[in-house]
Design a protein around this motif. Structure first.
Motif, short mmCIF file in Angstrom:
data_model
loop_
_atom_site.label_atom_id
_atom_site.label_comp_id
_atom_site.label_asym_id
_atom_site.label_seq_id
_atom_site.Cartn_x
_atom_site.Cartn_y
_atom_site.Cartn_z
N ASN A 33 0.66 -1.11 0.05
CA ASN A 33 -0.01 -0.01 0.25
C ASN A 33 0.91 1.24 -0.01
N SER A 36 2.28 1.95 -3.55
CA SER A 36 1.40 2.52 -4.63
C SER A 36 1.10 3.91 -4.09
N ARG A 78 -3.93 0.34 -8.14
CA ARG A 78 -3.72 -0.97 -7.97
C ARG A 78 -4.34 -1.94 -8.81
#
Length: 166
Positions: A33, A36, A78
């Motif tokens: 996470n 990104s 994503r």
């Protein structure tokens, strides 16, 4: 001999790309996470800096606004990455099958099946990683990316055949 080398290299590229996918999937949820989000943040900063230098705007977004945009774009980024890595995998697999003298219609189907199975195992793998989960919708997104890759390969070959006939 030259054909065998081309075939070996083609399959090695498939395996290498599968390892790249595995490596991304093996990151825990927080690391994945933050990577990104970090990418999105760098893009935002680059856009803001460039617009300042070009004199397009003299306004600076607040840190809260930047964070809001990062959060809003993180999910779609994503999912786009899911599609992209499987699009590339499909291109590599269908090419390796083609180089291995598998008939093209069969190569397209086999490439899709291989990518679909790998997507399923990839999502299963993620269920064993901290803060990650296996999602069937991600398998569908991966499979769609694979289909786009196979279609791109097909259209590229078709274009080459048309150019040869001209």
């Amino acid at each position: 001999m030259k054909h065998n080398l081309k075939m070996i290299i083609s399959w090695l590229l498939v395996i290498l790309w599968m390892l790249v996918i595995f490596t991304f999937s093996h990151m825990n949820g927080d690391d994945s996470n933050s990577k990104s989000k970090g990418t999105i943040n760098k893009v935002i900063e680059t856009v803001v800096d460039t617009s300042d230098k070009l004199g397009i705007t003299d306004k600076q977004p607040t840190e809260e606004k930047k964070e809001e945009v990062v959060i809003d774009l993180n999910g779609p980024l994503r999912k786009c990455m899911h599609m992209t890595v499987y699009l590339i995998l499909a291109l590599l697999v269908v090419n390796a099958l083609n180089v291995s003298n598998v008939k093209l219609k069969r190569a397209y189907l086999l490439a899709f099946i291989i990518c679909f199975i790998y997507a399923c195992t990839d999502e299963l793998h993620q269920t064993f990683i901290a803060d990650r989960s296996g999602e069937f919708k991600d398998v569908l997104i991966d499979s769609f990316g694979s289909l786009i890759g196979i279609l791109f390969y097909y259209l590229t070959l078709k274009t080459k055949v048309i150019k040869k006939k001209s």
